[in-house]
Design an enzyme around this catalytic site. Sequence first.
Site, PDB file in Angstrom:
ATOM      1  N   GLU A 189      47.144 -13.962  29.576  1.00 38.68           N
ATOM      2  CA  GLU A 189      45.919 -13.157  29.633  1.00 38.68           C
ATOM      3  C   GLU A 189      45.962 -12.196  28.462  1.00 38.68           C
ATOM      4  O   GLU A 189      46.835 -11.330  28.401  1.00 38.68           O
ATOM      5  CB  GLU A 189      45.840 -12.371  30.945  1.00 38.68           C
ATOM      6  N   ASP A 249      41.632   0.108  34.985  1.00 39.20           N
ATOM      7  CA  ASP A 249      43.017   0.081  34.528  1.00 39.20           C
ATOM      8  C   ASP A 249      43.737   1.399  34.740  1.00 39.20           C
ATOM      9  O   ASP A 249      43.169   2.473  34.553  1.00 39.20           O
ATOM     10  CB  ASP A 249      43.065  -0.300  33.044  1.00 39.20           C
TER      11      ASP A 249
END
Lengths: 274, 406
Positions: free
Chosen positions: A50, A61
């Site tokens: 990824e 995040d």
Amino acid sequence: MTTRFADRFAACARENRPALGIFTMAGDPDPATSTAILKALPGAGADFIELGMPFSDPMADGPGVQAAGQRALAAGQTLNRTLAMVAEFRTTDSDTPILLMGYYNPIYIHGVDRFIADALAAGVDGLIIVDLPAEEDDELCVPALKAGLNFIRLATPTTDDRRLPVILKNTSGFVYYVSMTGITGAAIKSHAAVGDAVKRIKSHTELPVAVGFGIKTADDAAIIGRDADGVVVGTAICNAVLGSLVDGKATAGTVAAVTTLVSGLASGVRRARA
Amino acid sequence: MPLSGANSLRNGPDEDGRFGIFGGRYVAETLMPLIRDLEAAYDHAKTDPEFAAEMADLRTHYAGRPSPLYFAERLTAHLGGAKVYLKREELNHTGSHKINNTLGQILLARRMGKTRIIAETGAGQHGVATATVCAKFDLPCVVFMGATDVKRQWPNVLRMKMLGAEVRPVTAGAGTLKDAMNEALRDWVTNVDTTYYLIGTAAGPHPYPAMVRDFQKVIGEEIRAQIMDAEGRLPDALVACVGGGSNAIGTFYDFIDEPSVAIYGAEAGGHGIDVENGHAASMTGGRPGVLHGNRTYLLQDADGQILEGHSISAGLDYPGVGPEHAFLHDMKRVNYVPITDTEAVEAFQLLTAIEGIIPALESAHAMAQVIKLAPTMGKDQVIVMCLSGRGDKDVETVGRMLGMIE
């Protein structure tokens, strides 16, 4: 549709082990080092990759991935450079599946059609776009699928049985199960609950189910990988990069810091069902 | 003739939460089920007479509505043109229009059984209004506020703390409203089961932009009745400041379909529109993009990275704007104009000196537009400006600029 994800998950299943997905932030800590890390990942044991597309406002995040994105942007990373990194990777590796992971705005600004064409040309296999839920499928998901790019959807603990069909409808490649309600890098509260959730999702789909968020160590990978078809590690990779820097700059040990961690994780997935 | 039917500009949002191409629901999957629940809860509350009665009671007895419409006689004479009326939202409880929205949303949060409230704040006005309703309804409250804003709006930080809220300074980015909103979203994703995110402006994922507008539209509805009383006619122009745009959409909404009413939104022009990353005028100086759950005009670079922007006013220091404003901008219904820091401070001083009203720096942007506009209009014409907040919180910032503080 590109078949690298299907092929790789099938190969790992034949070995009776989960696939190891590694997240690394494109451009962190600088373009050259980041490209070297990317190229070293398959050899260290990553089954799929990824590649993070850095964004100024990564709402899902935690601090580790946020900081990696900020380092990348400070070093001049752009979406075009990220795509070029994939093209460069493909000159030495034609089998390892790569997906791009990030947020929608940079793609929207690049132009959706142009982005899909550029991603396919570079050798990208799939996309995970955090802020494009099923409700916004017309933006990118539907045209990407049409063009042959996998669109991998996140399922979360809040995705109940009523909603699962909604998110599975246009999902391809695999399903990414987010192990917790939270941001990347937080701790998993219950491994058993994650296992149950994976089984629940698998009862709704033939697609492989990979688990991410909160997997940091080889032991985590081994435990989660008992039930999941794949495990994804991201924050720990970003933190390994950070730990190798001196005055914010890459050192001779930066690539090795990542590959050592990945090798350990690779041993974890190999004993998940042993 | 008012616009109506398909020609009305008040038909948005559609069922996907869109005003034209703007709006939508661009959030992480974790939040989607909750967003859908919120939409259902709001749709139900909207038509529930009990909810309406509770809101009406709180508005009258707690917030102090209706707020006065004040004819600013000396200001009018000084500017030498149109008659200037001020909609006195700064006289509401907590000192701004923000209480209109927090009262509505706290009732909704209670109906949804949520036990914890989070909010973002720039100038602290929304944070104070949220901390206030949380105190009243006995709910724990966490307010995310950029570290830069914590410094420049410290009186509001103290108020929030005294009201029992936890204020979490956010050091990411420039430490302003955008960063506070990111952090609030991260908290929400983490605590989605218990937590209600009380967004302060008419932006974010659907249904927030429509819901916040609906809670704020009382401003324009009162203006209509009050100006009919005072002048026997609609105003010729409306002016409000626009950050996210909640006081502005509340002021404008009742008049959007009235073609005779010119509408002006004052954006934060900061150091000037030509100064790169030196302003927060997202419509004058930005372009459409996707952030914080909606498509709207955003300040961004060529690669789609969001800029921090700048404004002397913490409440306008945000790189985006509510999606309905983006739509009204594209439809050319509202004229969005940039006002510089300097113009805002001059307007702040003028209103203070000749009307005895100290405006918030946000509202001073609207005042600066009135100062430009009124002299160009006839003495028989009427401007109504939304004075969205009081300026106590800004006296230190302005005092420093004017050299009154060492």
